[in-house]
Design an enzyme around this catalytic site. Structure first.
Site, mmCIF file in Angstrom:
data_model
loop_
_atom_site.group_PDB
_atom_site.id
_atom_site.type_symbol
_atom_site.label_atom_id
_atom_site.label_comp_id
_atom_site.label_asym_id
_atom_site.label_seq_id
_atom_site.Cartn_x
_atom_site.Cartn_y
_atom_site.Cartn_z
ATOM 1 N N GLU A 46 0.831 -1.212 0.000
ATOM 2 C CA GLU A 46 0.000 0.000 0.000
ATOM 3 C C GLU A 46 0.866 1.262 0.000
ATOM 4 O OE1 GLU A 46 -2.985 -0.320 3.080
ATOM 5 O OE2 GLU A 46 -4.225 -1.587 1.811
ATOM 6 N N GLU A 59 -5.711 -8.285 -0.955
ATOM 7 C CA GLU A 59 -6.385 -8.092 0.329
ATOM 8 C C GLU A 59 -7.847 -7.772 0.051
ATOM 9 O OE1 GLU A 59 -4.795 -5.390 3.272
ATOM 10 O OE2 GLU A 59 -2.739 -5.868 2.680
HETATM 11 C C1 BG6 Z 1 -4.571 -2.731 4.690
HETATM 12 C C2 BG6 Z 1 -3.250 -3.198 5.210
HETATM 13 O O1 BG6 Z 1 -4.571 -1.355 4.794
HETATM 14 O O2 BG6 Z 1 -5.747 -3.054 5.365
HETATM 15 C C3 BG6 Z 1 -3.322 -4.255 6.304
HETATM 16 O O3 BG6 Z 1 -2.374 -3.610 4.200
HETATM 17 C C4 BG6 Z 1 -4.513 -3.967 7.200
HETATM 18 O O4 BG6 Z 1 -2.099 -4.263 6.965
HETATM 19 C C5 BG6 Z 1 -5.768 -4.075 6.350
HETATM 20 O O5 BG6 Z 1 -4.584 -4.803 8.301
HETATM 21 C C6 BG6 Z 1 -7.080 -3.948 7.099
HETATM 22 O O6 BG6 Z 1 -7.113 -2.802 7.891
HETATM 23 P P1 BG6 Z 1 -7.419 -2.915 9.433
HETATM 24 O O7 BG6 Z 1 -7.265 -1.539 9.952
HETATM 25 O O8 BG6 Z 1 -8.813 -3.431 9.541
HETATM 26 O O9 BG6 Z 1 -6.430 -3.863 9.989
#
Ligand code: BG6
Length: 490
Positions: A197, A386
């Protein structure tokens, strides 16, 4: 059937949110280790002891003042220090992933596990061997590693020695680290991502409202250094093993205009250029885009470049484009009273969507839109690395076994898998799908454990209490069927 043969189904974690073992076997600290837990409404802090010996809680991104030292304070909890103990339990987790049928597992290499302060000439052998053992075992289980080289975990030693990514010297330290990774894991790893990211730096100043011209200058400059570091990593990865595929990783929330007022349309497009395209364009096309001048001029930004920098960018273009996708945002130039908040969720509320318990808009069609728009723009393979629903889960005892019934998660994932299926049918070259936090882990935004994404539940709470035992959620069986049928049985 839309999903091609060999489609890479799997899951994703990052070292800092999964491993724990923060000070074991020679690992050095990173900022996350000294970051406290928070909640959706109360922020996380970093902690240190100042020059007078006074304990201090400061904003997450705060620099360490002169004479201070990073410290864990007695009245604070630091969830990333233990995380979900992946450092000791990874074998059990890989077995569970194999049972689900994973073809790929996205994980990151903790930079400070290999180079404790980031400045060492030679790597910490214990760290190198830890990942070698893990990759070897994954391959034995038929799981291909997809490795992120940096996932929000620059060693703190580099902050102290050179002040972080604002300093060009970081590029050399990163190059030494990635060269070690490519050499040590040659033949074991073929899929790499350079910087997780990478565009967050820009969306964060937007989100934090820290939008002074100095803030933008610093952010665009540090991004320039990261682009160079990433481009060099691509070149080194290719030089060491021609079979290596090296990709970028962009946070890619869909951004919509709130109304058909042309001012809203333009504002949404400009926001997209700034928050998503800017970084992707440099990494895929190997050059700064035309609109970069507009973005820089708006904040009187002047990037310091050396003579060969633009050649380095041009010669280090990525092989594939990966992104995270959780939600969408709405942009408007009009006054709105119905707004949303939550980490990474900003702007007007979208009346056509529903929101998660953490205030994130759930928008599967937005994923189809992203896939189609991004593929059209870049024309290189894509991967969704993700995606998922952070939600509260409840463990129940049934017939002497622990169970988690999570139909909300299955429903979210099913709709997103369908969105990918449609995009593929419409011509998008999509390589794989690795939902986030396939085993529960520490939330990056809030530091909570209760914001769970996993197919596998981990017994750990927000105060660090729990056995760390694993149990399969209903979504585990759902995803197993999904993979076995290559996306046909949802
Ligand atoms: C992304 C990141 O921004 O979102 C992860 O690459 C992160 O590291 C994921 O955990 C989800 O966000 P959060 O705040 O729910 O953990």
């Amino acid at each position: 059937m839309a999903f091609p043969e060999g489609f890479l189904w799997g899951g994703a974690v990052s070292a800092g949110q999964y491993e724990g073992g923060w000070n074991e076997d020679g690992r050095g600290p990173c900022r996350m280790d000294y970051t406290t837990g928070g909640t959706r409404t109360s922020p996380r802090f970093v902690t240190y002891v100042d020059a007078e010996g006074k304990p201090v809680k400061a904003g997450r991104e705060a620099p360490l003042p002169a004479g201070a030292r990073w410290a864990s304070l007695d009245d604070c909890y630091y969830p990333n220090q233990v995380a979900v103990d992946g450092y000791h339990r990874w074998r059990e987790d890989v077995d569970l992933f194999a049972e689900m049928g994973f073809k790929v597992f996205r994980m990151s290499i903790g930079w400070s596990r290999l180079f404790p302060t980031g400045t060492e000439a030679e790597p910490n052998r214990a760290g190198v061997e830890f990942y070698r053992e893990m990759f070897t075992y994954m391959r034995e289980k038929g799981i291909e590693p997809l490795v992120t080289l940096m996932h929000f975990d620059t060693p703190l030693g580099l902050d102290e020695a050179c002040g972080g990514w604002g300093n060009r010297e970081l590029i050399d330290h990163f190059v030494r680290f990635v060269t070690t990774c490519f050499l040590e894991y040659k033949g074991l790893v073929h899929y790499w991502l350079t910087i997780n990211e990478i565009n967050n730096a820009l969306s964060l100043i937007d989100f934090l409202g820290n939008a002074s011209d100095e803030g933008y200058q610093a952010t665009y400059q540090l991004l320039h250094h990261q682009f160079l570091a990433s481009a060099k990593a691509v070149q080194i990865g290719h030089a060491i093993d021609a079979d290596n595929k090296v990709g970028c990783m962009i946070a890619s929330a869909a951004t919509y205009p709130h109304t058909c007022d042309p001012a809203d349309i333009l504002a949404a497009e400009h926001k997209r250029q700034e928050n998503a395209y800017y970084c992707g364009d440099v990494q895929v096309f190997g050059a700064y885009p035309t609109y970069a001048k507009r973005l820089w001029d708006a904040h009187d930004v002047h990037i310091k470049m050396e003579e060969t920098d633009l050649d380095v960018l041009a010669e280090g273009v990525v092989d594939f484009y990966t992104f995270s996708y959780y939600n969408s945002n709405v942009v408007t130039t009009h006054e709105v009273t119905d707004t949303v908040g939550g980490n990474f969720q900003v702007g007007a509320r979208n009346e056509y969507l529903t929101y998660s318990d953490w205030g994130w808009a759930m928008d599967p069609m937005g994923l189809q839109w992203q896939l189609e728009v991004l593929y059209d723009r870049y024309q290189i393979p894509l991967m969704v690395v993700e995606n998922g629903l952070g939600a509260f889960d409840e463990v129940v005892e049934e017939a002497g076994e622990k169970r988690v019934h999570d139909p909300y998660r299955i429903d979210y994932l099913r709709q997103h898998v369908r969105a990918m299926e449609t995009a593929i049918a419409n011509g998008v070259d999509l390589w794989g799908y690795t939902p986030w936090g396939c085993v529960d882990l520490v939330s990056m935004g809030t530091g909570e454990m209760r914001k769970r994404y996993g197919f596998v539940y981990v017994d750990m709470d927000d105060e660090g209490k729990g056995t760390l035992d694993r149990c399969r959620k209903d979504s585990f069986w759902w995803y197993q069927r999904c993979i076995a049928s290559n996306g046909a049985e949802l």
